[in-house]
Write an enzyme that holds these catalytic residues in place. Structure first.
Site, PDB file in Angstrom:
ATOM      1  N   GLU A   1     -98.957 -72.368 -86.441  1.00 46.36           N
ATOM      2  CA  GLU A   1    -100.317 -71.936 -86.740  1.00 46.36           C
ATOM      3  C   GLU A   1    -100.355 -70.501 -87.224  1.00 46.36           C
ATOM      4  OE1 GLU A   1    -101.963 -74.501 -82.998  1.00 46.36           O
ATOM      5  OE2 GLU A   1    -102.538 -72.423 -83.221  1.00 46.36           O
TER       6      GLU A   1
ATOM      7  N   CYS B   1    -102.738 -63.353 -88.282  1.00 45.85           N
ATOM      8  CA  CYS B   1    -101.944 -63.560 -87.074  1.00 45.85           C
ATOM      9  C   CYS B   1    -100.912 -64.643 -87.384  1.00 45.85           C
ATOM     10  CB  CYS B   1    -102.896 -64.008 -85.968  1.00 45.85           C
ATOM     11  SG  CYS B   1    -102.072 -64.459 -84.444  1.00 45.85           S
TER      12      CYS B   1
ATOM     13  N   CYS C   1     -92.548 -72.235 -77.982  1.00 44.43           N
ATOM     14  CA  CYS C   1     -92.156 -71.004 -77.294  1.00 44.43           C
ATOM     15  C   CYS C   1     -91.426 -71.378 -76.014  1.00 44.43           C
ATOM     16  CB  CYS C   1     -93.395 -70.169 -76.956  1.00 44.43           C
ATOM     17  SG  CYS C   1     -92.994 -68.565 -76.218  1.00 44.43           S
TER      18      CYS C   1
ATOM     19  N   CYS D   1     -95.611 -69.138 -70.442  1.00 46.46           N
ATOM     20  CA  CYS D   1     -96.716 -68.460 -69.763  1.00 46.46           C
ATOM     21  C   CYS D   1     -97.754 -69.524 -69.372  1.00 46.46           C
ATOM     22  CB  CYS D   1     -97.350 -67.407 -70.661  1.00 46.46           C
ATOM     23  SG  CYS D   1     -96.211 -66.070 -71.067  1.00 46.46           S
TER      24      CYS D   1
ATOM     25  N   CYS E   1    -101.003 -70.211 -71.561  1.00 48.69           N
ATOM     26  CA  CYS E   1    -100.860 -70.282 -73.025  1.00 48.69           C
ATOM     27  C   CYS E   1    -100.506 -71.695 -73.471  1.00 48.69           C
ATOM     28  CB  CYS E   1     -99.768 -69.303 -73.447  1.00 48.69           C
ATOM     29  SG  CYS E   1     -99.359 -69.383 -75.200  1.00 48.69           S
TER      30      CYS E   1
ATOM     31  N   CYS F   1    -103.797 -69.003 -79.538  1.00 48.85           N
ATOM     32  CA  CYS F   1    -102.412 -69.396 -79.674  1.00 48.85           C
ATOM     33  C   CYS F   1    -102.105 -70.858 -79.328  1.00 48.85           C
ATOM     34  CB  CYS F   1    -101.645 -68.477 -78.723  1.00 48.85           C
ATOM     35  SG  CYS F   1     -99.904 -68.635 -78.781  1.00 48.85           S
TER      36      CYS F   1
HETATM   37  N1  SAH Z   1     -95.106 -64.172 -77.281  1.00 50.85           N
HETATM   38  C1  SAH Z   1     -95.886 -63.040 -77.680  1.00 50.85           C
HETATM   39  C2  SAH Z   1     -96.954 -63.352 -78.719  1.00 50.85           C
HETATM   40  C3  SAH Z   1     -97.772 -64.541 -78.417  1.00 50.85           C
HETATM   41  S1  SAH Z   1     -99.460 -64.691 -78.215  1.00 50.85           S
HETATM   42  C4  SAH Z   1     -96.513 -62.401 -76.479  1.00 50.85           C
HETATM   43  O1  SAH Z   1     -96.434 -62.970 -75.399  1.00 50.85           O
HETATM   44  O2  SAH Z   1     -97.068 -61.312 -76.592  1.00 50.85           O
HETATM   45  C5  SAH Z   1    -100.343 -63.253 -78.369  1.00 50.85           C
HETATM   46  C6  SAH Z   1    -101.208 -62.931 -77.167  1.00 50.85           C
HETATM   47  O3  SAH Z   1    -102.141 -63.974 -76.846  1.00 50.85           O
HETATM   48  C7  SAH Z   1    -100.374 -62.705 -75.932  1.00 50.85           C
HETATM   49  O4  SAH Z   1    -100.812 -61.549 -75.269  1.00 50.85           O
HETATM   50  C8  SAH Z   1    -100.679 -63.954 -75.130  1.00 50.85           C
HETATM   51  O5  SAH Z   1    -100.411 -63.750 -73.774  1.00 50.85           O
HETATM   52  C9  SAH Z   1    -102.135 -64.189 -75.455  1.00 50.85           C
HETATM   53  N2  SAH Z   1    -102.644 -65.517 -75.149  1.00 50.85           N
HETATM   54  C10 SAH Z   1    -101.960 -66.675 -75.022  1.00 50.85           C
HETATM   55  N3  SAH Z   1    -102.787 -67.691 -74.724  1.00 50.85           N
HETATM   56  C11 SAH Z   1    -104.030 -67.175 -74.655  1.00 50.85           C
HETATM   57  C12 SAH Z   1    -105.322 -67.724 -74.385  1.00 50.85           C
HETATM   58  N4  SAH Z   1    -105.483 -69.020 -74.160  1.00 50.85           N
HETATM   59  N5  SAH Z   1    -106.374 -66.877 -74.388  1.00 50.85           N
HETATM   60  C13 SAH Z   1    -106.212 -65.553 -74.678  1.00 50.85           C
HETATM   61  N6  SAH Z   1    -105.041 -64.983 -74.956  1.00 50.85           N
HETATM   62  C14 SAH Z   1    -103.950 -65.778 -74.924  1.00 50.85           C
END
Ligand code: SAH
Length: 367
Positions: free
Chosen positions: A102, A116, A123, A127, A130, A347
């Site tokens: 995406e 973005c 991944c 987390c 996510c 994401c």
């Molecule tokens: N792997 C990288 C980049 C990925 S996503 C990282 O962890 O930074 C970019 C940001 O979006 C990260 O801070 C991630 O934690 C956040 N993110 C992921 N899922 C989310 C969600 N459902 N709502 C808000 N932010 C989210």
């Protein structure tokens, strides 16, 4: 370390067409270096669709290059959605092997345009909040697969007389898990003879992989560093981010201090606000203690609810109270404006929505 954008581009484009080396490609078509330069500029600066559009080449050569599999783009749109307010466009992009990633375009009212992009299909870091993390790791993207996501939107923006001003590595995947390709993608995005996006307008967001933060520090680039912190103590962070079991907060903050000392650049900390998990006054005060006195900035992020994660976003009131505690402690913070919630622009969400559950890979945490 210098990375040559034209060489990176050529290696990948001819490699995909089955040539062993760029030299073998140049030899087969008897191309002088300036012809290679023309091809590179056509793809990355003029943003042409493919070799068939490069009018500086003869029709015959164009046809032969096309026939032999020389293609400018590695990504094809599968689904493109625009939010009701027209400010956010989200694309699910298909790669050559059928994997999908995406990318999101945000057109801010004051004229800024941020894209973005994803660095991996899936991944490995799992987390808990996510969507991408929950779906597991599929594969790394190559440098052109990463840069082509921006190229896709640059072409669409150009039709409206606009350009990309900012790039954030905040799509699917962990950029520092795919370090070399991401750094090569930065070189492609930055090249003044190509896409021409200034380093200061590029931000890499990482889950906090300490060894790679040190590598990044040693690059001495003006590229912005954002850390997904999401909790100020190991217990809370460990419960939502498995990476914290490998590198705890003390180690992570030490790496950030080394970065600031070496580069004199600010670090941005992302903090997604999860109701009842990391959003209490106690968390805010602990976060302020970690941040205070450093060249750090906190971005508080409203949680984009995902159907497959057991979290809820904090209320607006809670977010503002949290922000107030940081402010009173003298810690700079911004509450990130939520865009594209009507098209699930967080994401990994579009991919999750468009694919049957059974096709999703099991989560494969790296730690
Ligand atoms: N792997 C990288 C980049 C990925 S996503 C990282 O962890 O930074 C970019 C940001 O979006 C990260 O801070 C991630 O934690 C956040 N993110 C992921 N899922 C989310 C969600 N459902 N709502 C808000 N932010 C989210």
């Amino acid at each position: 370390m210098y990375r040559d954008p034209k060489a990176i581009w050529l290696r990948e484009v001819v490699g995909r067409a089955g040539f062993a080396t760029p030299e073998a490609f140049s030899a087969e078509f008897e191309l002088k270096p300036y012809r290679i330069e023309q091809l590179y500029r056509a793809a990355m600066r003029e943003l042409l669709g493919g070799v068939e559009d490069v009018t500086t080449l003869s029709l015959d050569l164009r046809a032969r290059l096309q026939e032999r599999g020389i293609r400018f783009s590695t990504v094809e749109p599968v689904v493109v959605q625009r939010s009701n307010d027209g400010q956010t466009t989200k694309a699910l992009l298909g790669l050559r092997d059928g994997k999908q990633v995406e990318a999101v375009l945000m057109e801010h009212r004051e004229g800024r345009t941020t894209v973005c992009i994803s660095s991996q299909a899936g991944c490995a870091f799992a987390c808990a909040f996510c969507s991408t993390g929950q779906a597991g790791f599929s594969r790394h993207l190559t440098a052109t697969e990463i840069a082509d996501q921006a190229r896709f939107f640059a072409r669409e923006l150009r039709e409206r007389g606009k350009k990309i001003t900012n790039i954030v590595f905040m799509g699917m995947g962990e950029p520092f898990h795919n370090y070399d390709a991401v750094m090569e993608a930065v070189a492609l995005l930055h090249d003044p003879n190509g896409m021409g996006i200034g380093h200061r307008h590029i931000t890499i967001s990482t889950v906090g992989w300490v060894d790679r933060i040190d590598d990044f520090t040693n690059e001495h680039l003006q590229v912005n560093l954002a850390i997904s912190l999401h909790a100020p103590d190991d217990e809370t962070r460990g419960s939502i981010m498995p990476v914290n079991r490998r590198h705890d907060i003390a180690e992570l903050m030490a790496a950030c201090e080394r970065y600031v000392a070496a580069t004199k650049r600010k670090v941005f900390f992302e903090y997604v606000m999860l109701a009842g998990t990391n959003d209490s006054d106690r968390h805010a005060r602990a976060l302020a203690d970690l941040m205070r006195g450093h060249l750090y900035h906190v971005n508080l992020i409203p949680y984009n609810a995902t159907p497959d994660a057991p979290f809820q976003g904090s209320s607006d009131e809670r977010v503002w109270k949290f922000a107030k505690i940081l402010e009173d402690a003298g810690v700079p913070s911004t509450v990130r404006h939520n865009m594209g919630t009507d098209i699930s622009a967080a994401c990994g969400q579009l991919r999750v929505e468009t694919q049957p559950k059974a096709q999703r890979l099991a989560a494969t945490p790296a730690f």
